[in-house]
Design an enzyme around this catalytic site. Structure first.
Site, short mmCIF file in Angstrom:
data_model
loop_
_atom_site.label_atom_id
_atom_site.label_comp_id
_atom_site.label_asym_id
_atom_site.label_seq_id
_atom_site.Cartn_x
_atom_site.Cartn_y
_atom_site.Cartn_z
N PHE A 117 27.74 43.76 40.74
CA PHE A 117 28.93 43.94 40.37
C PHE A 117 29.08 43.94 39.84
CE2 PHE A 117 31.46 41.40 43.33
CZ PHE A 117 30.68 41.65 44.37
N GLN A 231 44.47 37.60 37.84
CA GLN A 231 43.91 38.42 38.40
C GLN A 231 44.24 39.29 39.51
OE1 GLN A 231 39.23 38.00 39.77
NE2 GLN A 231 39.21 39.62 37.95
N HIS A 233 42.66 41.91 41.57
CA HIS A 233 41.83 42.95 42.35
C HIS A 233 41.93 44.23 43.04
CE1 HIS A 233 37.57 43.50 44.37
NE2 HIS A 233 37.33 42.21 44.36
N LEU A 243 41.12 41.08 51.34
CA LEU A 243 39.84 41.63 51.08
C LEU A 243 38.78 42.55 50.93
CD1 LEU A 243 38.92 41.48 47.13
CD2 LEU A 243 37.38 40.18 48.13
N GLU A 246 34.24 43.80 46.38
CA GLU A 246 34.15 44.73 45.17
C GLU A 246 32.29 45.19 45.09
OE1 GLU A 246 35.24 43.76 40.88
OE2 GLU A 246 33.11 43.61 40.63
N ARG A 277 37.34 44.26 37.04
CA ARG A 277 38.51 44.03 37.44
C ARG A 277 39.59 45.23 37.22
NH1 ARG A 277 36.64 39.34 41.67
NH2 ARG A 277 35.32 40.28 42.17
N HIS A 345 44.38 38.49 42.74
CA HIS A 345 43.39 37.86 43.74
C HIS A 345 42.67 36.92 42.92
CE1 HIS A 345 39.60 38.23 45.22
NE2 HIS A 345 38.94 38.01 44.05
N ARG A 380 38.26 37.56 34.48
CA ARG A 380 37.51 36.66 35.63
C ARG A 380 35.91 37.80 35.93
NH1 ARG A 380 35.09 35.79 40.86
NH2 ARG A 380 37.55 36.09 41.52
C1 LIG Z 1 39.50 37.06 50.19
C2 LIG Z 1 38.42 36.51 48.64
C3 LIG Z 1 37.00 37.04 48.45
C4 LIG Z 1 36.19 36.21 47.10
N1 LIG Z 1 35.33 36.29 46.80
C5 LIG Z 1 34.08 35.56 46.45
C6 LIG Z 1 33.20 36.28 45.84
O1 LIG Z 1 32.26 37.38 46.57
N2 LIG Z 1 32.19 35.92 44.89
C7 LIG Z 1 32.82 34.65 44.33
O2 LIG Z 1 32.44 34.44 43.05
N3 LIG Z 1 34.72 34.44 44.33
C8 LIG Z 1 35.10 35.08 45.40
N4 LIG Z 1 36.48 34.72 45.53
C9 LIG Z 1 37.55 34.00 44.67
C10 LIG Z 1 36.84 32.34 44.79
O3 LIG Z 1 36.74 32.27 46.62
C11 LIG Z 1 37.81 31.19 45.03
O4 LIG Z 1 38.32 31.37 43.66
C12 LIG Z 1 37.05 29.61 45.10
O5 LIG Z 1 36.58 29.88 46.22
C13 LIG Z 1 38.32 28.99 45.02
O6 LIG Z 1 37.53 27.82 45.02
P1 LIG Z 1 37.86 25.96 44.97
O7 LIG Z 1 37.06 24.84 45.59
O8 LIG Z 1 38.84 26.01 43.40
O9 LIG Z 1 39.32 26.24 46.11
P2 LIG Z 1 40.15 26.55 47.91
O10 LIG Z 1 38.41 26.83 48.63
O11 LIG Z 1 40.39 27.29 47.53
O12 LIG Z 1 39.81 24.92 48.63
C14 LIG Z 1 41.49 24.47 47.87
C15 LIG Z 1 40.86 22.79 49.08
O13 LIG Z 1 42.35 22.03 48.17
C16 LIG Z 1 42.77 21.69 49.07
N5 LIG Z 1 43.97 20.72 48.94
C17 LIG Z 1 45.06 22.11 48.07
N6 LIG Z 1 46.16 21.74 47.99
C18 LIG Z 1 46.27 20.34 48.65
C19 LIG Z 1 47.46 19.73 48.26
N7 LIG Z 1 48.65 19.46 48.77
N8 LIG Z 1 46.91 18.36 49.38
C20 LIG Z 1 45.54 18.41 50.01
N9 LIG Z 1 44.76 19.32 50.00
C21 LIG Z 1 45.13 20.28 49.41
C22 LIG Z 1 42.74 22.74 50.53
O14 LIG Z 1 42.69 22.15 51.88
C23 LIG Z 1 41.25 22.90 50.13
O15 LIG Z 1 40.15 22.40 50.56
C24 LIG Z 1 37.24 35.55 46.79
C25 LIG Z 1 38.68 34.84 46.40
C26 LIG Z 1 38.73 35.76 48.22
C27 LIG Z 1 40.17 35.59 47.94
#
Ligand SMILES: Cc1cc2nc3c(=O)[nH]c(=O)nc-3n(C[C@H](O)[C@H](O)[C@H](O)COP(=O)(O)OP(=O)(O)OC[C@H]3O[C@@H](n4cnc5c(N)ncnc54)[C@H](O)[C@@H]3O)c2cc1C
Length: 565
Positions: A117, A231, A233, A243, A246, A277, A345, A380
């Site tokens: 990566f 960031q 992407h 997306l 990568e 990135r 991203h 990142r």
């Molecule tokens: C397409 C894509 C591919 C990616 N691929 C990778 C990868 O391969 N490897 C890597 O390390 N990272 C990757 N990332 C980044 C990574 O996936 C995210 O940064 C990470 O999963 C975020 O997780 P989280 O638990 O912080 O939030 P999220 O998974 O975004 O969850 C947020 C939660 O908060 C809740 N929430 C938000 N606002 C409220 C509210 N007002 N009231 C109640 N609930 C609320 C939502 O319901 C949800 O359950 C990728 C991101 C994307 C978009």
């Protein structure tokens, strides 16, 4: 207002929130834990994570190497004590998720496989084909559901945090099914609400990533740290922005301009397509600006070429990418190049928290993308985010649980609850001339045009003025649905309110940083300036807009050096 009480509340059911809930439940079966999420947990953006999760599992790799790659990738703005802690904890999280049922891809010998990566000097991305987050989420959700002391509130929308004398005492949330605003009382709260990328027009992120938790914490007095670092992407699929992982370049994909040239040789001769990135996105943007982009119906683009990998490898290692390219891009990567350009991203910035995931407000914790610990500094590395969600999700859950065992419940101030009820009702009642979708599109265009990969002081100033104009117009919106049940018009309004707040914080944080570091690239200040800017930005809420302070960066082993790839 109806009141519900729990010991620990986790807001968010993505990777970080679910991991926090499991960790809290492991501390004590006596704790009453709630998880609030505005949609079904398995619709959290985490299920979209594709390429992998970083961890040192190969004896030829090392913690110091992973830590150094992360610090260098971060352009030296990461707090190195946090980085060192993180790299040591990541491997055991891979093993745990494996035990909980995550089907990691395997080597022929049966070991967990790892791919290359960007910015990592060793192939250390554990992956489950190109649907890593999907599988991690299903494994952890299954685990979380097995605890009788974790209660899920699906489709509950949190609107504000309630604090009292420097401590968090609860929150307010709308039950979407009934439209009723409830008060929640808790001893500890973990914010795990994800990123804010939907403040941009062209983004890889789900429509739900509107930064609610960051805005709620900010309004409750917690500073937002390093918000200028967004960031971009390198490979957002045209036209949707979905997306292309990568991992496609990790498997050997090329980036090519209109002359058929692998242009990365002019920007990162050694790492080529696998430079970090920020470097690759700047290279693509430069190619496009200097007229070497390919021409398509949606403007100039860059070609991602996977054809030489062959059909068998694409089907085995990148099945989702082939599917997405076919269905959303109209091209088959086995036979054609994929049209891509950089897309917003990730948010390196977020709710300020320390190595124990504690925010400056007692009892309030933050983990995952909404937080800033700061692990990623100014940029990142790919696969470090899902790993962060696991490592610091666990830390936040454990710390919140320990605090809840020691602390008592505190009364929710009636005055504050009534004020929040009045705020939400006033927004619901608005009948002005401004359309929510129009203001939202304008905000996203401003951010895309003026706060993008390359930034300039005068453009940032102009963007800030335009965002502030939109904030004024927000008062004149119309929420057309006046009903209670599943009032998405009201929810869109509340989300826009949060996003406008964060767009303002992002620009105000970016403006004074007169240097280029990581993802913050100033054409008027093209050099990194460690003398004046090796420091974190902290943005505090005031009713007249963000007030900035600065905090030192923790350096343990790696003093800043020139960053070349
Ligand atoms: C397409 C894509 C591919 C990616 N691929 C990778 C990868 O391969 N490897 C890597 O390390 N990272 C990757 N990332 C980044 C990574 O996936 C995210 O940064 C990470 O999963 C975020 O997780 P989280 O638990 O912080 O939030 P999220 O998974 O975004 O969850 C947020 C939660 O908060 C809740 N929430 C938000 N606002 C409220 C509210 N007002 N009231 C109640 N609930 C609320 C939502 O319901 C949800 O359950 C990728 C991101 C994307 C978009």
């Amino acid at each position: 207002m109806e009141k519900l009480t729990h010991d620990v509340i986790v807001v968010g059911a993505g990777l970080a929130g679910l991991r926090a809930a499991v960790a809290a439940a492991e501390v004590s079966s006596k704790l009453d834990i709630a998880v609030l999420t505005k949609h079904h947990p398995l619709r959290s953006h985490s299920v979209c994570a594709q390429g992998g999760t970083a961890a040192v599992t190969n004896p030829k790799d090392s913690f110091d190497l992973h830590a150094f790659d992360t610090v260098k990738g971060a352009d030296y703005l990461a707090d190195q004590d946090v980085v060192e802690f993180f790299v040591k904890k990541a491997p055991s999280e891979i093993v745990l998720t494996e035990h909980w049922g995550c089907p990691w891809s395997r080597t022929p010998e049966g070991k967990i496989d790892q791919r290359a990566f960007g910015g990592h000097t060793f192939p250390r991305a554990c992956f489950a084909a190109d649907m890593t987050g999907f599988h991690e989420m299903h494994a952890i959700y299954g685990k979380a559901k097995s605890y009788s002391n974790i209660k899920f509130y699906d489709e509950w929308f949190a609107t504000s945090l309630i604090t009292d004398q420097g401590a968090v005492v609860g929150l307010t949330a709308i039950e979407m099914k009934t439209g009723i605003l409830h008060a929640f009382q808790a001893k500890s709260i973990v914010m795990a609400t994800g990123g804010h990328e939907r403040i941009y027009e062209f983004t890889t992120f789900s429509h739900t990533t509107t930064g609610d938790g960051m805005a709620m914490a900010y309004r409750a007095g917690v500073p937002l740290e390093d918000m200028e670092f967004v960031q971009f992407h390198p490979t957002g699929l045209i036209p949707s922005g979905v997306l292309i992982t990568e991992g496609a370049r990790g498997e050997g994909g090329y980036l090519v301009n209109a002359n058929g040239e692998r242009f990365m040789k002019r920007y990162a001769a050694e790492k080529m397509e696998l430079a970090p990135r920020d470097v690759v996105s700047r290279a693509e943007q430069t190619e496009i600006l200097e007229g070497r982009g390919l021409q398509g119906p949606y403007g100039p683009y860059i070609a991602l070429d996977l054809r030489h990998l062959g059909e068998e490898k694409i089907n085995e290692r990148l099945p989702l990418i082939r599917d997405v390219a076919l269905k959303l891009g109209g091209v088959d990567p086995v036979k054609e190049v994929i049209p891509i350009r950089p897309a917003a991203h990730y948010s390196m910035g977020g709710i300020k928290a320390n190595i124990r995931a504690e925010t400056p407000v007692l009892g309030l914790y933050a983990s995952g993308e909404c937080s800033c610990l700061s692990l990623h500094g100014a940029n990142r590395l790919g696969t470090n985010s899902t790993a962060e969600c696991l490592v610091f999700g666990a830390v936040s859950g454990e710390e919140a649980a320990k605090h809840a065992l020691a602390a008592g419940l505190r009364e929710l101030s009636q005055e504050k609850l009534l004020a929040e009820e009045a705020r939400v009702s006033a927004i619901a009642a608005r009948n002005g001339d401004e359309r929510i979708s129009v203001l939202r599109d304008k905000m996203r265009r401003i951010m895309n045009e003026k706060v993008w990969i390359y930034r300039r002081g005068d453009q940032l100033e102009a963007g800030l003025k335009e965002i502030r104009d939109l904030k004024k117009k927000f008062v004149d919106i119309s929420v057309e649905d006046k009903g209670k049940q599943f009032n998405t018009g009201l929810l869109n309004a509340l989300q826009l309110d949060f996003m406008l707040e964060l767009a303002e914080v992002t620009i105000v944080s970016a403006l004074p940083r007169n240097e280029s570091r990581g993802a913050h690239s100033r054409v008027d200040y093209p050099k990194r300036d460690d003398q004046n800017w090796l420091k974190h930005t902290l943005a505090y809420y005031t009713k007249d807009g963000p007030r900035l302070e600065y905090a030192p960066v923790t350096i343990t082993k790696w003093p800043p050096m020139a960053r070349t790839y």
